[in-house]
Design a protein around this motif. Structure first.
Motif, short mmCIF file in Angstrom:
data_model
loop_
_atom_site.label_atom_id
_atom_site.label_comp_id
_atom_site.label_asym_id
_atom_site.label_seq_id
_atom_site.Cartn_x
_atom_site.Cartn_y
_atom_site.Cartn_z
N ASP A 15 6.52 26.77 39.71
CA ASP A 15 7.62 27.34 38.93
C ASP A 15 8.33 26.26 38.12
OD1 ASP A 15 7.34 30.05 39.78
OD2 ASP A 15 8.28 29.51 41.69
N HIS A 19 13.23 27.96 34.01
CA HIS A 19 13.00 29.39 34.20
C HIS A 19 13.71 29.89 35.46
CE1 HIS A 19 8.99 29.30 31.72
NE2 HIS A 19 10.07 29.11 30.98
N SER A 23 16.58 32.78 35.71
CA SER A 23 16.37 33.93 36.57
C SER A 23 17.53 34.11 37.54
CB SER A 23 15.06 33.74 37.36
OG SER A 23 14.86 34.78 38.28
N ASP A 98 10.79 33.45 37.40
CA ASP A 98 10.72 33.21 35.96
C ASP A 98 11.03 34.44 35.12
OD1 ASP A 98 8.45 34.56 36.72
OD2 ASP A 98 7.03 33.22 35.74
N GLU A 129 7.82 32.80 25.30
CA GLU A 129 8.61 31.62 25.02
C GLU A 129 9.38 31.75 23.70
OE1 GLU A 129 9.10 28.83 26.88
OE2 GLU A 129 8.10 29.97 28.46
N ARG A 208 8.38 37.74 32.00
CA ARG A 208 7.89 36.63 31.20
C ARG A 208 6.36 36.61 31.15
NH1 ARG A 208 10.61 32.08 29.73
NH2 ARG A 208 12.24 32.50 31.28
N GLU A 282 16.29 34.02 25.85
CA GLU A 282 16.29 32.66 26.38
C GLU A 282 17.56 31.94 25.96
OE1 GLU A 282 13.49 30.80 28.26
OE2 GLU A 282 13.95 32.87 28.74
#
Length: 315
Positions: A15, A19, A23, A98, A129, A208, A282
Protein backbone atom coordinates in the motif's frame (compact mmCIF):
# COMPACT_ATOMS: atom_id res chain seq x y z
CA UNK A 1 -28.57 6.27 20.52
CA UNK A 2 -26.91 5.42 17.22
CA UNK A 3 -25.45 1.95 16.88
CA UNK A 4 -21.66 1.97 17.48
CA UNK A 5 -19.59 0.35 14.77
CA UNK A 6 -15.99 -0.56 14.01
CA UNK A 7 -14.07 0.30 10.86
CA UNK A 8 -11.85 -2.58 9.70
CA UNK A 9 -8.88 -1.43 7.61
CA UNK A 10 -6.19 -3.91 6.46
CA UNK A 11 -2.79 -2.53 5.44
CA UNK A 12 0.22 -4.31 3.94
CA UNK A 13 3.58 -3.36 2.49
CA UNK A 14 2.24 -2.91 -1.04
CA UNK A 15 0.00 0.00 0.00
CA UNK A 16 1.03 3.61 -0.57
CA UNK A 17 1.25 6.02 2.35
CA UNK A 18 -0.50 8.89 0.53
CA UNK A 19 -3.34 6.63 -0.57
CA UNK A 20 -3.75 5.29 2.97
CA UNK A 21 -3.85 8.82 4.40
CA UNK A 22 -6.57 9.86 1.96
CA UNK A 23 -8.58 6.71 2.62
CA UNK A 24 -8.41 7.22 6.39
CA UNK A 25 -9.26 10.91 6.13
CA UNK A 26 -12.35 10.25 4.03
CA UNK A 27 -13.62 7.30 6.07
CA UNK A 28 -13.05 8.77 9.53
CA UNK A 29 -12.51 12.55 9.67
CA UNK A 30 -14.93 13.52 6.90
CA UNK A 31 -17.82 11.20 7.74
CA UNK A 32 -21.15 12.66 8.82
CA UNK A 33 -21.49 9.56 10.99
CA UNK A 34 -18.07 8.48 12.18
CA UNK A 35 -17.06 4.98 13.23
CA UNK A 36 -16.74 4.39 16.95
CA UNK A 37 -13.27 2.91 16.50
CA UNK A 38 -10.81 1.98 13.77
CA UNK A 39 -9.10 -1.41 13.75
CA UNK A 40 -6.04 -1.31 11.50
CA UNK A 41 -4.53 -4.71 10.69
CA UNK A 42 -0.89 -4.32 9.71
CA UNK A 43 -0.34 -7.48 7.71
CA UNK A 44 3.37 -8.13 8.22
CA UNK A 45 6.31 -5.76 7.93
CA UNK A 46 5.73 -2.41 6.24
CA UNK A 47 8.36 0.09 5.14
CA UNK A 48 9.28 3.21 7.13
CA UNK A 49 7.14 5.55 5.05
CA UNK A 50 3.98 3.52 5.55
CA UNK A 51 4.77 2.91 9.23
CA UNK A 52 5.24 6.64 9.78
CA UNK A 53 1.94 7.37 8.04
CA UNK A 54 0.14 4.89 10.29
CA UNK A 55 1.55 6.53 13.40
CA UNK A 56 0.48 9.99 12.25
CA UNK A 57 -2.99 8.79 11.35
CA UNK A 58 -3.45 7.18 14.76
CA UNK A 59 -2.30 10.31 16.57
CA UNK A 60 -4.60 12.65 14.69
CA UNK A 61 -7.66 10.39 14.62
CA UNK A 62 -10.85 11.79 16.19
CA UNK A 63 -11.85 8.23 17.22
CA UNK A 64 -9.82 5.49 18.96
CA UNK A 65 -7.48 3.51 16.71
CA UNK A 66 -6.21 0.01 17.45
CA UNK A 67 -3.38 -1.35 15.34
CA UNK A 68 -2.77 -5.09 15.18
CA UNK A 69 0.77 -5.81 14.05
CA UNK A 70 1.01 -9.28 12.54
CA UNK A 71 4.61 -10.48 12.57
CA UNK A 72 4.38 -12.01 9.11
CA UNK A 73 2.32 -11.33 6.00
CA UNK A 74 -0.52 -13.86 6.19
CA UNK A 75 -2.71 -12.68 3.32
CA UNK A 76 -5.94 -10.74 3.23
CA UNK A 77 -8.36 -13.42 4.43
CA UNK A 78 -6.47 -14.25 7.63
CA UNK A 79 -5.68 -10.58 8.29
CA UNK A 80 -9.37 -9.71 8.09
CA UNK A 81 -10.35 -12.65 10.27
CA UNK A 82 -7.83 -11.52 12.87
CA UNK A 83 -9.16 -7.97 12.61
CA UNK A 84 -12.74 -9.12 13.15
CA UNK A 85 -11.74 -10.71 16.44
CA UNK A 86 -10.30 -7.38 17.57
CA UNK A 87 -13.36 -5.28 16.71
CA UNK A 88 -15.22 -4.10 19.80
CA UNK A 89 -18.60 -3.80 18.10
CA UNK A 90 -21.08 -6.12 16.41
CA UNK A 91 -21.39 -3.89 13.35
CA UNK A 92 -18.27 -3.63 11.20
CA UNK A 93 -17.54 -1.54 8.11
CA UNK A 94 -14.90 -2.59 5.58
CA UNK A 95 -12.49 -0.25 3.86
CA UNK A 96 -9.43 -0.73 1.67
CA UNK A 97 -6.31 1.36 2.11
CA UNK A 98 -6.47 3.07 -1.27
CA UNK A 99 -10.14 3.90 -1.81
CA UNK A 100 -12.16 6.96 -0.75
CA UNK A 101 -15.48 7.03 1.12
CA UNK A 102 -17.96 9.80 0.41
CA UNK A 103 -18.91 11.82 3.53
CA UNK A 104 -22.44 10.44 3.87
CA UNK A 105 -21.51 6.78 3.35
CA UNK A 106 -22.21 5.51 6.85
CA UNK A 107 -25.09 7.92 7.44
CA UNK A 108 -27.05 6.12 4.75
CA UNK A 109 -25.75 2.56 5.25
CA UNK A 110 -26.08 2.21 9.02
CA UNK A 111 -29.87 2.78 9.12
CA UNK A 112 -30.33 -0.33 6.96
CA UNK A 113 -28.27 -2.38 9.40
CA UNK A 114 -30.20 -0.90 12.32
CA UNK A 115 -33.41 -1.92 10.53
CA UNK A 116 -32.28 -5.56 10.49
CA UNK A 117 -29.91 -6.11 7.56
CA UNK A 118 -26.85 -8.29 8.11
CA UNK A 119 -24.90 -7.16 5.06
CA UNK A 120 -25.24 -3.83 3.25
CA UNK A 121 -23.30 -2.79 0.16
CA UNK A 122 -23.49 0.17 -2.19
CA UNK A 123 -22.57 1.39 -5.62
CA UNK A 124 -19.10 2.74 -6.28
CA UNK A 125 -17.35 4.98 -8.75
CA UNK A 126 -13.97 4.23 -10.30
CA UNK A 127 -11.20 6.81 -10.49
CA UNK A 128 -7.52 6.87 -11.41
CA UNK A 129 -4.43 8.88 -10.68
CA UNK A 130 -5.06 12.66 -10.69
CA UNK A 131 -8.55 12.20 -12.13
CA UNK A 132 -10.81 15.23 -11.54
CA UNK A 133 -13.83 13.64 -13.24
CA UNK A 134 -15.94 10.63 -12.44
CA UNK A 135 -14.97 7.27 -13.83
CA UNK A 136 -17.22 4.32 -14.44
CA UNK A 137 -20.07 3.51 -12.08
CA UNK A 138 -20.58 0.01 -10.76
CA UNK A 139 -24.19 -0.29 -9.57
CA UNK A 140 -25.07 -3.52 -7.69
CA UNK A 141 -28.42 -5.32 -7.69
CA UNK A 142 -30.69 -4.00 -4.94
CA UNK A 143 -33.57 -6.50 -4.81
CA UNK A 144 -32.82 -9.41 -2.42
CA UNK A 145 -33.93 -11.95 -5.03
CA UNK A 146 -31.77 -10.23 -7.64
CA UNK A 147 -28.80 -10.29 -5.25
CA UNK A 148 -29.21 -14.04 -4.77
CA UNK A 149 -29.44 -14.68 -8.52
CA UNK A 150 -26.45 -12.45 -9.30
CA UNK A 151 -24.36 -14.19 -6.62
CA UNK A 152 -24.47 -17.41 -8.62
CA UNK A 153 -22.45 -15.80 -11.42
CA UNK A 154 -20.47 -12.99 -9.79
CA UNK A 155 -20.19 -11.04 -6.56
CA UNK A 156 -23.38 -9.03 -6.00
CA UNK A 157 -21.56 -6.67 -3.62
CA UNK A 158 -18.80 -4.18 -4.20
CA UNK A 159 -16.57 -5.41 -1.39
CA UNK A 160 -14.94 -2.03 -0.49
CA UNK A 161 -18.42 -0.67 0.29
CA UNK A 162 -19.83 -3.27 2.68
CA UNK A 163 -21.03 -2.92 6.26
CA UNK A 164 -22.02 -6.13 8.05
CA UNK A 165 -22.82 -7.78 11.36
CA UNK A 166 -19.84 -9.65 12.72
CA UNK A 167 -22.06 -12.47 14.04
CA UNK A 168 -23.45 -13.06 10.54
CA UNK A 169 -19.94 -13.22 9.09
CA UNK A 170 -18.80 -15.70 11.73
CA UNK A 171 -21.96 -17.81 11.36
CA UNK A 172 -21.09 -18.16 7.67
CA UNK A 173 -17.59 -19.36 8.53
CA UNK A 174 -15.71 -16.06 8.36
CA UNK A 175 -13.02 -15.15 5.86
CA UNK A 176 -11.32 -18.15 4.26
CA UNK A 177 -8.19 -18.26 2.15
CA UNK A 178 -8.88 -17.91 -1.59
CA UNK A 179 -6.55 -15.34 -3.19
CA UNK A 180 -8.41 -12.31 -4.62
CA UNK A 181 -11.82 -13.98 -4.25
CA UNK A 182 -12.14 -14.10 -0.44
CA UNK A 183 -14.91 -11.53 -0.25
CA UNK A 184 -17.05 -13.09 -2.97
CA UNK A 185 -16.83 -16.51 -1.33
CA UNK A 186 -17.81 -15.02 2.04
CA UNK A 187 -20.82 -13.23 0.54
CA UNK A 188 -22.15 -16.44 -1.04
CA UNK A 189 -21.89 -18.24 2.29
CA UNK A 190 -23.66 -15.40 4.08
CA UNK A 191 -26.51 -15.53 1.56
CA UNK A 192 -26.69 -19.33 1.86
CA UNK A 193 -26.77 -19.14 5.67
CA UNK A 194 -29.79 -16.84 5.61
CA UNK A 195 -28.26 -13.41 6.16
CA UNK A 196 -30.52 -10.47 5.38
CA UNK A 197 -28.76 -8.62 2.56
CA UNK A 198 -29.27 -5.24 0.90
CA UNK A 199 -27.56 -2.89 -1.53
CA UNK A 200 -27.82 0.82 -2.11
CA UNK A 201 -27.47 1.81 -5.77
CA UNK A 202 -25.90 5.14 -4.87
CA UNK A 203 -22.08 5.24 -5.26
CA UNK A 204 -20.71 5.76 -1.76
CA UNK A 205 -17.08 4.77 -2.38
CA UNK A 206 -14.56 5.95 -4.96
CA UNK A 207 -12.66 2.86 -6.10
CA UNK A 208 -9.08 3.39 -7.21
CA UNK A 209 -7.94 1.77 -10.46
CA UNK A 210 -4.54 1.91 -12.12
CA UNK A 211 -2.81 0.74 -15.27
CA UNK A 212 -2.49 -2.80 -13.91
CA UNK A 213 -6.08 -3.24 -12.73
CA UNK A 214 -7.29 -5.22 -15.73
CA UNK A 215 -4.07 -7.24 -15.86
CA UNK A 216 -4.68 -8.38 -12.28
CA UNK A 217 -8.17 -9.63 -13.14
CA UNK A 218 -6.61 -12.40 -15.21
CA UNK A 219 -3.70 -14.80 -15.36
CA UNK A 220 -3.08 -18.38 -14.32
CA UNK A 221 -2.95 -17.62 -10.61
CA UNK A 222 -6.38 -16.05 -10.60
CA UNK A 223 -7.68 -18.78 -12.92
CA UNK A 224 -6.65 -21.34 -10.29
CA UNK A 225 -8.51 -19.38 -7.61
CA UNK A 226 -11.51 -19.12 -9.91
CA UNK A 227 -11.64 -22.87 -10.48
CA UNK A 228 -11.22 -23.44 -6.75
CA UNK A 229 -14.11 -21.08 -6.02
CA UNK A 230 -16.41 -22.82 -8.48
CA UNK A 231 -15.63 -26.22 -6.98
CA UNK A 232 -16.37 -24.89 -3.51
CA UNK A 233 -19.64 -23.22 -4.52
CA UNK A 234 -20.81 -26.46 -6.09
CA UNK A 235 -19.72 -28.58 -3.11
CA UNK A 236 -21.59 -26.23 -0.77
CA UNK A 237 -24.75 -26.55 -2.87
CA UNK A 238 -24.78 -22.87 -3.75
CA UNK A 239 -24.64 -23.51 -7.50
CA UNK A 240 -26.01 -26.28 -9.70
CA UNK A 241 -23.93 -28.36 -12.06
CA UNK A 242 -25.15 -26.28 -14.97
CA UNK A 243 -24.26 -23.05 -13.17
CA UNK A 244 -20.83 -24.39 -12.32
CA UNK A 245 -20.20 -25.31 -15.96
CA UNK A 246 -21.39 -21.89 -17.10
CA UNK A 247 -19.21 -20.11 -14.56
CA UNK A 248 -16.11 -22.05 -15.49
CA UNK A 249 -16.69 -21.23 -19.15
CA UNK A 250 -17.60 -17.56 -18.63
CA UNK A 251 -15.53 -16.56 -15.61
CA UNK A 252 -12.67 -18.91 -16.36
CA UNK A 253 -12.53 -17.69 -19.95
CA UNK A 254 -12.48 -14.09 -18.72
CA UNK A 255 -9.27 -14.83 -16.79
CA UNK A 256 -7.31 -15.96 -19.85
CA UNK A 257 -8.45 -13.62 -22.66
CA UNK A 258 -6.19 -10.72 -23.73
CA UNK A 259 -6.14 -7.73 -21.38
CA UNK A 260 -7.67 -5.36 -23.94
CA UNK A 261 -10.65 -7.63 -24.49
CA UNK A 262 -11.01 -8.18 -20.74
CA UNK A 263 -11.15 -4.42 -20.19
CA UNK A 264 -13.78 -3.97 -22.90
CA UNK A 265 -15.97 -6.78 -21.55
CA UNK A 266 -15.71 -5.48 -17.98
CA UNK A 267 -16.71 -1.96 -18.96
CA UNK A 268 -19.57 -3.08 -21.18
CA UNK A 269 -20.97 -5.71 -18.82
CA UNK A 270 -20.43 -4.39 -15.30
CA UNK A 271 -20.28 -0.59 -15.44
CA UNK A 272 -22.01 2.50 -16.80
CA UNK A 273 -20.55 5.87 -17.68
CA UNK A 274 -20.61 8.51 -14.94
CA UNK A 275 -20.72 12.28 -15.05
CA UNK A 276 -18.21 14.66 -13.51
CA UNK A 277 -17.46 14.59 -9.83
CA UNK A 278 -17.51 18.36 -9.56
CA UNK A 279 -14.18 18.45 -7.76
CA UNK A 280 -10.91 16.58 -7.78
CA UNK A 281 -11.08 13.42 -5.67
CA UNK A 282 -7.36 13.47 -5.02
CA UNK A 283 -6.42 16.15 -2.48
CA UNK A 284 -4.20 16.58 0.51
CA UNK A 285 -5.27 14.71 3.64
CA UNK A 286 -4.17 17.47 6.04
CA UNK A 287 -1.69 17.52 8.94
CA UNK A 288 -1.14 14.29 10.83
CA UNK A 289 0.39 13.55 14.22
CA UNK A 290 2.01 10.62 16.09
CA UNK A 291 0.99 7.78 18.43
CA UNK A 292 1.69 4.13 19.18
CA UNK A 293 -1.09 1.66 20.04
CA UNK A 294 0.03 -1.92 19.65
CA UNK A 295 -1.79 -5.23 19.77
CA UNK A 296 -0.73 -8.66 18.61
CA UNK A 297 -2.48 -11.66 17.14
CA UNK A 298 -1.03 -15.14 16.93
CA UNK A 299 -0.83 -16.21 13.30
CA UNK A 300 0.55 -19.17 11.32
CA UNK A 301 4.06 -19.47 9.98
CA UNK A 302 5.26 -16.90 7.39
CA UNK A 303 3.63 -16.95 3.95
CA UNK A 304 4.53 -15.42 0.68
CA UNK A 305 2.62 -12.23 -0.03
CA UNK A 306 -0.33 -13.31 -2.14
CA UNK A 307 -1.74 -9.87 -2.70
CA UNK A 308 -0.71 -7.89 -5.74
CA UNK A 309 -3.71 -5.56 -5.76
CA UNK A 310 -4.93 -7.46 -2.70
CA UNK A 311 -8.67 -7.91 -2.52
CA UNK A 312 -9.18 -5.89 -5.66
CA UNK A 313 -11.02 -8.55 -7.64
CA UNK A 314 -14.55 -7.43 -8.46
CA UNK A 315 -15.86 -9.26 -11.49
Amino acid sequence: MSTPFSLLLPVYRGDRADHLARSFQSTVHEQVRRPSEVVVVQDGHVGPELASALERLESASPVPVRRLRLKHNVGLAQALQCGLSACSHEVVARMDADDISLPHRFAVQLPLVEAGADLVGAGMREFGESTPVAGLLRVPPTDPAGIAVEARLRSPFNHPTVVYRRSAVLQAGGYRELPLLEDYWLFTRMIESGSVVANLPEPLVLYRVDAGSYQRRGGLRLLRSELGLQRRLRAEGFTSRAEMARNIAVRGGYRVIPVGLRKSLYRNRFTIEAGTLGETVEREAGPLGHRQDTQSCTRPEPRLDTRPGAGRELA
